[in-house]
Write a protein that holds these residues in place. Structure first.
Motif, mmCIF file in Angstrom:
data_model
loop_
_atom_site.group_PDB
_atom_site.id
_atom_site.type_symbol
_atom_site.label_atom_id
_atom_site.label_comp_id
_atom_site.label_asym_id
_atom_site.label_seq_id
_atom_site.Cartn_x
_atom_site.Cartn_y
_atom_site.Cartn_z
ATOM 1 N N VAL A 30 0.820 -1.228 0.000
ATOM 2 C CA VAL A 30 0.000 0.000 0.000
ATOM 3 C C VAL A 30 0.852 1.276 0.000
ATOM 4 C CG1 VAL A 30 -2.006 -1.111 1.053
ATOM 5 C CG2 VAL A 30 -0.291 -0.035 2.521
ATOM 6 N N ARG A 31 2.148 1.143 -0.172
ATOM 7 C CA ARG A 31 3.035 2.318 -0.121
ATOM 8 C C ARG A 31 2.735 3.340 -1.212
ATOM 9 N NH1 ARG A 31 8.829 -0.353 1.639
ATOM 10 N NH2 ARG A 31 8.208 -0.621 3.825
ATOM 11 N N ALA A 32 2.508 2.893 -2.426
ATOM 12 C CA ALA A 32 2.257 3.836 -3.522
ATOM 13 C C ALA A 32 0.991 4.641 -3.256
ATOM 14 C CB ALA A 32 2.147 3.089 -4.851
ATOM 15 N N ASP A 33 -0.063 3.987 -2.797
ATOM 16 C CA ASP A 33 -1.319 4.673 -2.481
ATOM 17 C C ASP A 33 -1.128 5.633 -1.313
ATOM 18 O OD1 ASP A 33 -4.155 5.113 -2.833
ATOM 19 O OD2 ASP A 33 -4.456 3.917 -1.024
ATOM 20 N N PHE A 34 -0.401 5.208 -0.297
ATOM 21 C CA PHE A 34 -0.129 6.037 0.875
ATOM 22 C C PHE A 34 0.586 7.332 0.482
ATOM 23 C CE2 PHE A 34 2.773 7.337 4.277
ATOM 24 C CZ PHE A 34 1.908 7.465 5.353
ATOM 25 N N THR A 35 1.630 7.221 -0.309
ATOM 26 C CA THR A 35 2.382 8.415 -0.704
ATOM 27 C C THR A 35 1.580 9.291 -1.668
ATOM 28 O OG1 THR A 35 3.559 7.164 -2.410
ATOM 29 C CG2 THR A 35 4.658 7.410 -0.287
ATOM 30 N N ALA A 36 0.783 8.694 -2.531
ATOM 31 C CA ALA A 36 -0.040 9.478 -3.455
ATOM 32 C C ALA A 36 -1.058 10.324 -2.704
ATOM 33 C CB ALA A 36 -0.753 8.556 -4.446
ATOM 34 N N ARG A 37 -1.660 9.755 -1.656
ATOM 35 C CA ARG A 37 -2.648 10.508 -0.876
ATOM 36 C C ARG A 37 -2.013 11.680 -0.122
ATOM 37 N NH1 ARG A 37 -4.184 5.505 0.494
ATOM 38 N NH2 ARG A 37 -3.476 5.760 2.634
ATOM 39 N N ARG A 38 -0.730 11.632 0.094
ATOM 40 C CA ARG A 38 -0.054 12.701 0.823
ATOM 41 C C ARG A 38 0.801 13.597 -0.078
ATOM 42 N NH1 ARG A 38 -1.572 8.900 3.979
ATOM 43 N NH2 ARG A 38 -1.879 9.208 6.223
ATOM 44 N N SER A 39 0.627 13.484 -1.365
ATOM 45 C CA SER A 39 1.468 14.244 -2.296
ATOM 46 C C SER A 39 1.262 15.754 -2.190
ATOM 47 C CB SER A 39 1.218 13.783 -3.734
ATOM 48 O OG SER A 39 -0.118 14.071 -4.122
ATOM 49 N N GLN A 40 0.104 16.207 -1.733
ATOM 50 C CA GLN A 40 -0.165 17.646 -1.597
ATOM 51 C C GLN A 40 0.298 18.210 -0.262
ATOM 52 O OE1 GLN A 40 -4.385 17.608 -2.170
ATOM 53 N NE2 GLN A 40 -4.203 18.082 -4.339
ATOM 54 N N TRP A 41 0.589 17.338 0.688
ATOM 55 C CA TRP A 41 0.986 17.795 2.010
ATOM 56 C C TRP A 41 2.272 18.603 1.889
ATOM 57 C CZ3 TRP A 41 -0.064 14.149 6.686
ATOM 58 C CH2 TRP A 41 -1.361 13.644 6.614
ATOM 59 N N GLY A 42 2.242 19.829 2.392
ATOM 60 C CA GLY A 42 3.413 20.697 2.353
ATOM 61 C C GLY A 42 3.502 21.529 1.085
ATOM 62 N N ARG A 43 2.763 21.163 0.050
ATOM 63 C CA ARG A 43 2.761 21.928 -1.201
ATOM 64 C C ARG A 43 1.478 22.732 -1.351
ATOM 65 N NH1 ARG A 43 4.002 17.270 -5.021
ATOM 66 N NH2 ARG A 43 5.690 16.354 -3.851
ATOM 67 N N GLU A 44 0.359 22.038 -1.372
ATOM 68 C CA GLU A 44 -0.930 22.704 -1.551
ATOM 69 C C GLU A 44 -1.712 22.823 -0.248
ATOM 70 O OE1 GLU A 44 -3.144 21.107 -4.855
ATOM 71 O OE2 GLU A 44 -1.282 20.614 -5.895
ATOM 72 N N ILE A 45 -1.357 22.009 0.712
ATOM 73 C CA ILE A 45 -2.003 22.089 2.026
ATOM 74 C C ILE A 45 -0.937 22.048 3.119
ATOM 75 C CG2 ILE A 45 -4.151 21.034 1.212
ATOM 76 C CD1 ILE A 45 -3.335 18.481 2.646
ATOM 77 N N ARG A 46 -1.266 22.693 4.225
ATOM 78 C CA ARG A 46 -0.375 22.696 5.386
ATOM 79 C C ARG A 46 -1.061 21.903 6.489
ATOM 80 N NH1 ARG A 46 0.459 27.667 9.158
ATOM 81 N NH2 ARG A 46 -1.417 28.137 8.014
ATOM 82 N N ILE A 47 -0.363 20.924 7.023
ATOM 83 C CA ILE A 47 -0.901 20.115 8.108
ATOM 84 C C ILE A 47 -0.668 20.874 9.415
ATOM 85 C CG2 ILE A 47 -0.806 17.901 9.302
ATOM 86 C CD1 ILE A 47 -1.819 17.835 6.340
ATOM 87 N N ILE A 48 -1.748 21.113 10.127
ATOM 88 C CA ILE A 48 -1.679 21.844 11.389
ATOM 89 C C ILE A 48 -1.417 20.890 12.550
ATOM 90 C CG2 ILE A 48 -2.941 23.352 12.973
ATOM 91 C CD1 ILE A 48 -2.202 24.599 10.212
ATOM 92 N N ASP A 49 -2.128 19.762 12.549
ATOM 93 C CA ASP A 49 -1.987 18.819 13.652
ATOM 94 C C ASP A 49 -2.445 17.437 13.213
ATOM 95 O OD1 ASP A 49 -1.294 18.006 16.184
ATOM 96 O OD2 ASP A 49 -3.092 18.804 17.152
ATOM 97 N N VAL A 50 -1.897 16.417 13.861
ATOM 98 C CA VAL A 50 -2.286 15.035 13.657
ATOM 99 C C VAL A 50 -2.437 14.419 15.044
ATOM 100 C CG1 VAL A 50 -1.596 12.806 12.706
ATOM 101 C CG2 VAL A 50 -1.020 14.893 11.488
ATOM 102 N N ASP A 51 -3.633 13.900 15.324
ATOM 103 C CA ASP A 51 -3.893 13.295 16.634
ATOM 104 C C ASP A 51 -4.438 11.887 16.470
ATOM 105 O OD1 ASP A 51 -3.308 15.503 18.377
ATOM 106 O OD2 ASP A 51 -5.173 16.439 17.686
ATOM 107 N N LEU A 52 -3.910 10.963 17.274
ATOM 108 C CA LEU A 52 -4.506 9.632 17.317
ATOM 109 C C LEU A 52 -5.789 9.734 18.124
ATOM 110 C CD1 LEU A 52 -1.510 7.229 17.996
ATOM 111 C CD2 LEU A 52 -2.439 8.012 15.820
#
Length: 104
Positions: A30-52
């Motif tokens: 599932v690595r290719a799908d995982f990285t594809a879903r996060r391709s915009q992170w840091g470029r088009e969107i900024r992640i503010i927080d991640v909580d479990l």
């Protein structure tokens, strides 16, 4: 390593753009799908927080983790949130993410 430690490490590493570390916790299937879903992170969107949100250990080798991601699109700066459900398995080489679905 416990599943909540692995899930925390993966999600925090991804938040800060440390994809090499994050990918080490992702099953190769599932690595290719995982990285594809996060391709915009840091470029088009900024992640503010991640909580479990929750960690549901089903048995010694299977767990379901809920993750809350707060993020802002750079185009409009309006805070948004996404809930992810992650399936984790310990296949004898440590806990690995085997599936991820956006649930909200």
């Amino acid at each position: 390593m416990r599943v909540n430690d692995a899930a925390h490490d993966l999600n925090v590493a991804t938040r800060f753009g440390k994809m090499e570390l994050a990918i080490s916790y992702v099953d190769p299937s599932v690595r290719a799908d995982f990285t594809a879903r996060r391709s915009q992170w840091g470029r088009e969107i900024r992640i503010i927080d991640v909580d479990l949100g929750s960690v549901d250990v089903r048995d010694e080798t299977h767990a379901i983790v809920t993750v809350e991601v707060s993020w802002v699109p750079l185009r409009d700066n309006i805070l948004r949130a996404t809930r992810l459900t992650q399936n984790w398995e310990d296949q004898g080489k440590g806990w690995k993410l085997t599936r991820e679905v956006r649930t909200a």
